[in-house]
Motif scaffolding. Structure first.
Motif, PDB file in Angstrom:
ATOM      1  N   SER A   1       0.841  -1.198   0.000  1.00 60.87           N
ATOM      2  CA  SER A   1       0.000   0.000   0.000  1.00 60.87           C
ATOM      3  C   SER A   1       0.875   1.246   0.000  1.00 60.87           C
ATOM      4  O   SER A   1       2.050   1.205   0.387  1.00 60.87           O
ATOM      5  CB  SER A   1      -0.927   0.009   1.218  1.00 60.87           C
ATOM      6  OG  SER A   1      -0.237   0.436   2.378  1.00 60.87           O
TER       7      SER A   1
ATOM      8  N   GLU B   1       2.361   2.445   3.617  1.00 58.38           N
ATOM      9  CA  GLU B   1       3.212   1.576   4.429  1.00 58.38           C
ATOM     10  C   GLU B   1       4.313   2.366   5.130  1.00 58.38           C
ATOM     11  O   GLU B   1       4.701   3.457   4.701  1.00 58.38           O
ATOM     12  CB  GLU B   1       3.852   0.490   3.554  1.00 58.38           C
ATOM     13  CG  GLU B   1       2.882  -0.504   2.965  1.00 58.38           C
ATOM     14  CD  GLU B   1       2.127  -1.286   4.016  1.00 58.38           C
ATOM     15  OE1 GLU B   1       2.758  -1.827   4.947  1.00 58.38           O
ATOM     16  OE2 GLU B   1       0.888  -1.354   3.909  1.00 58.38           O
TER      17      GLU B   1
ATOM     18  N   VAL C   1      -7.393   0.507   2.487  1.00 65.28           N
ATOM     19  CA  VAL C   1      -7.128   0.074   1.117  1.00 65.28           C
ATOM     20  C   VAL C   1      -8.422  -0.348   0.423  1.00 65.28           C
ATOM     21  O   VAL C   1      -9.363  -0.826   1.058  1.00 65.28           O
ATOM     22  CB  VAL C   1      -6.119  -1.097   1.079  1.00 65.28           C
ATOM     23  CG1 VAL C   1      -4.754  -0.650   1.560  1.00 65.28           C
ATOM     24  CG2 VAL C   1      -6.616  -2.283   1.892  1.00 65.28           C
TER      25      VAL C   1
ATOM     26  N   ILE D   1       0.682  -5.584   3.441  1.00 63.99           N
ATOM     27  CA  ILE D   1      -0.232  -4.509   3.837  1.00 63.99           C
ATOM     28  C   ILE D   1      -0.186  -4.364   5.352  1.00 63.99           C
ATOM     29  O   ILE D   1      -0.397  -5.341   6.082  1.00 63.99           O
ATOM     30  CB  ILE D   1      -1.689  -4.805   3.404  1.00 63.99           C
ATOM     31  CG1 ILE D   1      -1.769  -5.103   1.903  1.00 63.99           C
ATOM     32  CG2 ILE D   1      -2.609  -3.648   3.792  1.00 63.99           C
ATOM     33  CD1 ILE D   1      -1.465  -3.936   1.005  1.00 63.99           C
TER      34      ILE D   1
END
Length: 232
Positions: free
Chosen positions: A98, A101, A130, A148
Motif C-alpha cells: 500500500s 506503508e 485500502v 499490507i
C-alpha cells in the motif's frame, strides 16, 4: 506534571514484564547458544518466550524468529521471500504494497525494484483503508508477495487483513486446482503461491492476530509497542 500521550510510538515496560526479565539481567545471563548449564538455562527462557509468542499468534514455535525489532522483521520478510524465490529461478517477482506503508516496507521494496522486482502501490480510500477492488486488479500472474500494514500508525486506519488473506488464499487454491486439471505433460512448473505479509506492530493490543484465522504467512511485530522491552 508531564503526561505522555505517544503510546503508539512506544510504551514503558510493564512492571510485570520487568519483574519477569530481571533474573535474565543479573542471574541467568549465560549465552543461550552455549552448551554449558548457564547457557542452557538461558536457552530455556528463550524457548519459553518463543512458545508464548507462538501461542499468542497461533503458529508453531519454529515459525517464531526473534529480531531487533519490526524494521528488521519487515526487511527480513520482504527481502527474504524475494531472495528465496529468485534462487528458485523467478526473475521478475511482482510485489503489492500500500502507499501508506511504513518506510521499513517501502524502502526495501525500492531497493528490490532497482534489482528487477516489479512493485505495485495500492491506493487507499478517503478513510485511509485500502480498496479491495483495486487490490484485486493489481494481482498479476507473477505476483508473489503482498504486504499490507494492519493498523496505520499515523491515522489509525484498520486494514481488512482477513479479507485480503481470503482473497489470496482463494486465488492460490484456484491456480493450484487449474494446474492439477491439466494433463501431466502440459502442466509445467507448479504455480507459485502468493505470500501475504502484514506489519502488525500497531495491531497487537487491539486485534485478534491469529495468523491462521487471518490467512497470514508472515507477520512483523515489536515488543516495545505493547509494554515490552525495546530491541525485540
Amino acid at each position: 506534571m508531564k503526561i505522555y500521550l505517544d503510546h503508539s510510538a512506544t510504551t514503558p515496560v510493564d512492571k510485570k514484564v520487568l519483574e519477569d526479565m530481571k533474573p535474565y539481567f543479573m542471574k541467568i545471563y549465560g549465552n543461550a547458544s552455549s552448551i554449558h548449564s548457564f547457557g542452557q538455562t538461558a536457552l530455556a527462557g528463550v524457548d519459553k518466550a518463543r512458545q508464548q509468542a507462538a501461542d499468542f499468534l497461533n503458529c508453531a514455535p519454529s515459525e517464531i524468529i526473534f529480531t531487533s525489532g519490526a524494521t528488521e522483521s519487515d526487511n527480513l520478510a520482504i527481502k527474504g521471500v524475494i531472495k528465496k524465490l529468485k534462487q528458485t529461478g523467478i526473475k521478475n517477482p511482482h510485489i503489492i504494497v500500500s502507499l501508506v506503508e511504513h518506510d521499513a516496507i517501502l524502502e526495501p521494496c525500492a531497493e528490490l525494484e532497482k534489482e528487477g522486482a516489479e512493485i505495485s502501490y495500492l491506493q487507499v480510500k478517503k478513510n485511509g483503508v485500502v480498496d479491495l477492488e483495486k487490490f484485486k486488479k493489481l494481482i498479476k500472474d507473477n505476483t508473489v508477495l503482498v504486504s499490507i500494514m494492519w493498523v496505520n500508525s499515523e491515522v489509525g486506519a484498520i486494514m481488512p487483513i482477513r479479507e485480503i488473506g481470503k482473497i489470496i488464499k482463494k486465488l492460490n487454491e484456484k491456480r493450484l486446482n487449474d494446474w492439477k486439471k491439466l494433463r501431466p505433460k502440459a502442466r509445467g512448473e507448479k504455480p507459485q503461491p502468493i505470500y501475504f505479509h502484514t506489519d502488525a506492530t500497531q495491531a497487537l493490543n487491539f486485534i485478534n492476530c491469529d495468523v491462521a484465522w487471518n490467512y497470514i504467512d508472515l507477520l512483523s511485530l515489536s515488543a516495545h509497542k505493547i509494554y515490552g522491552p525495546k530491541g525485540v
